[in-house]
Design an enzyme around this catalytic site. Structure first.
Site, PDB file in Angstrom:
ATOM      1  N   CYS A 272       0.839  -1.195   0.000  1.00  0.00           N
ATOM      2  CA  CYS A 272       0.000   0.000   0.000  1.00  0.00           C
ATOM      3  C   CYS A 272       0.882   1.257   0.000  1.00  0.00           C
ATOM      4  O   CYS A 272       1.618   1.484  -0.938  1.00  0.00           O
ATOM      5  CB  CYS A 272      -0.991  -0.037   1.162  1.00  0.00           C
ATOM      6  SG  CYS A 272      -2.359   1.139   0.981  1.00  0.00           S
TER       7      CYS A 272
ATOM      8  N   HIS B 171      -3.783  -4.502  -0.291  1.00  0.00           N
ATOM      9  CA  HIS B 171      -3.351  -5.191   0.925  1.00  0.00           C
ATOM     10  C   HIS B 171      -3.428  -6.696   0.701  1.00  0.00           C
ATOM     11  O   HIS B 171      -4.513  -7.274   0.771  1.00  0.00           O
ATOM     12  CB  HIS B 171      -4.246  -4.801   2.106  1.00  0.00           C
ATOM     13  CG  HIS B 171      -4.058  -3.396   2.574  1.00  0.00           C
ATOM     14  ND1 HIS B 171      -3.139  -3.053   3.539  1.00  0.00           N
ATOM     15  CD2 HIS B 171      -4.663  -2.245   2.201  1.00  0.00           C
ATOM     16  CE1 HIS B 171      -3.189  -1.747   3.746  1.00  0.00           C
ATOM     17  NE2 HIS B 171      -4.100  -1.232   2.943  1.00  0.00           N
TER      18      HIS B 171
ATOM     19  N   GLU C  58      -2.573  -9.065   2.621  1.00  0.00           N
ATOM     20  CA  GLU C  58      -2.998  -9.756   3.837  1.00  0.00           C
ATOM     21  C   GLU C  58      -4.504  -9.700   4.040  1.00  0.00           C
ATOM     22  O   GLU C  58      -5.049 -10.411   4.882  1.00  0.00           O
ATOM     23  CB  GLU C  58      -2.269  -9.180   5.053  1.00  0.00           C
ATOM     24  CG  GLU C  58      -2.762  -7.831   5.557  1.00  0.00           C
ATOM     25  CD  GLU C  58      -2.264  -6.629   4.775  1.00  0.00           C
ATOM     26  OE1 GLU C  58      -2.485  -5.500   5.241  1.00  0.00           O
ATOM     27  OE2 GLU C  58      -1.659  -6.821   3.709  1.00  0.00           O
TER      28      GLU C  58
END
Length: 211
Positions: free
Chosen positions: A79, A186, A188
């Site tokens: 990001c 992102h 994750e």
């Protein structure tokens, strides 16, 4: 071992939890001497480019990140962390970045966003369109990733952009050259596709250690 670089502006919890789910060894540190133990690095980031670079400069992490990148250690920016890899940003005035990749960070064009009825920030799930072969995307298919950002990268070289997303403009979503990688989204928080990218990054680190 993955070193997550802590400069006070990263989503450390979600990144570390994702690595834990993959049974990947990691540690979090803001100390260059401790970070020397790492074989590869993740540079997360949430917030303002200008504020992030101010902290990196004040804590001497700018020079450290540039040093380990020049030594060939794998680095993944996430990001804001991806945006910091580039030369500069116009967010809150011109600010120089880490200059590990060539390009600049600019705001989504207001007129185009209004015309296309697109909201800024670009927030939510968007389809990933793959353009270049990369070890970071090995074995993965095009799918959806989770974005939250108001600025995007304009890469100087098209070869830097591994994958993009369409949001009125072509948004570089995955970038990379040699040992330097970044994701605007992102990973994750991006289901199996994002987890696959993190797994592949660890494979890149492991191969580098063996070489």
């Amino acid at each position: 071992m993955i070193g997550i670089i802590d400069y006070g502006m990263g989503n450390l919890y979600s990144v570390s939890k994702a690595l834990e789910r993959l049974n990947i060894g990691y540690f979090i540190s803001e100390n260059p001497e401790e970070l020397e133990k790492a074989d590869g690095y993740i540079l997360p980031g949430v917030g303002s480019f200008k504020d992030a670079m101010a902290i990196l400069n004040e804590t001497k992490l700018t020079g450290y990140i540039q040093k380990v990148a020049s030594e060939g250690k794998p680095l993944l920016g996430i990001c804001l962390g991806m945006q910091l890899l580039f030369d500069s940003s116009e967010e809150n005035g011109f600010t120089e970045g880490l200059s590990l990749l060539k390009g600049s960070v600019v705001h989504f064009p207001a007129d185009l966003m209004k015309k296309e009825q697109l909201k800024v920030p670009h927030m939510g799930w968007n389809r990933l369109l793959m353009h270049q072969q990369s070890d970071l995307l090995e074995g993965l298919e095009e799918g959806y990733s989770y974005f939250v950002h108001s600025y995007y990268v304009k890469a100087e070289k098209s070869s830097t952009v591994i994958a993009s997303a369409d949001y009125g403009v072509d948004v570089p979503a995955v970038v990379g050259e040699k040992n330097i990688f970044g994701t605007q989204f992102h990973p994750e928080k991006s289901s199996h596709l994002g987890i696959g990218i993190l797994r592949n990054f660890v494979k890149i680190v492991e191969e580098k250690v063996k070489s």
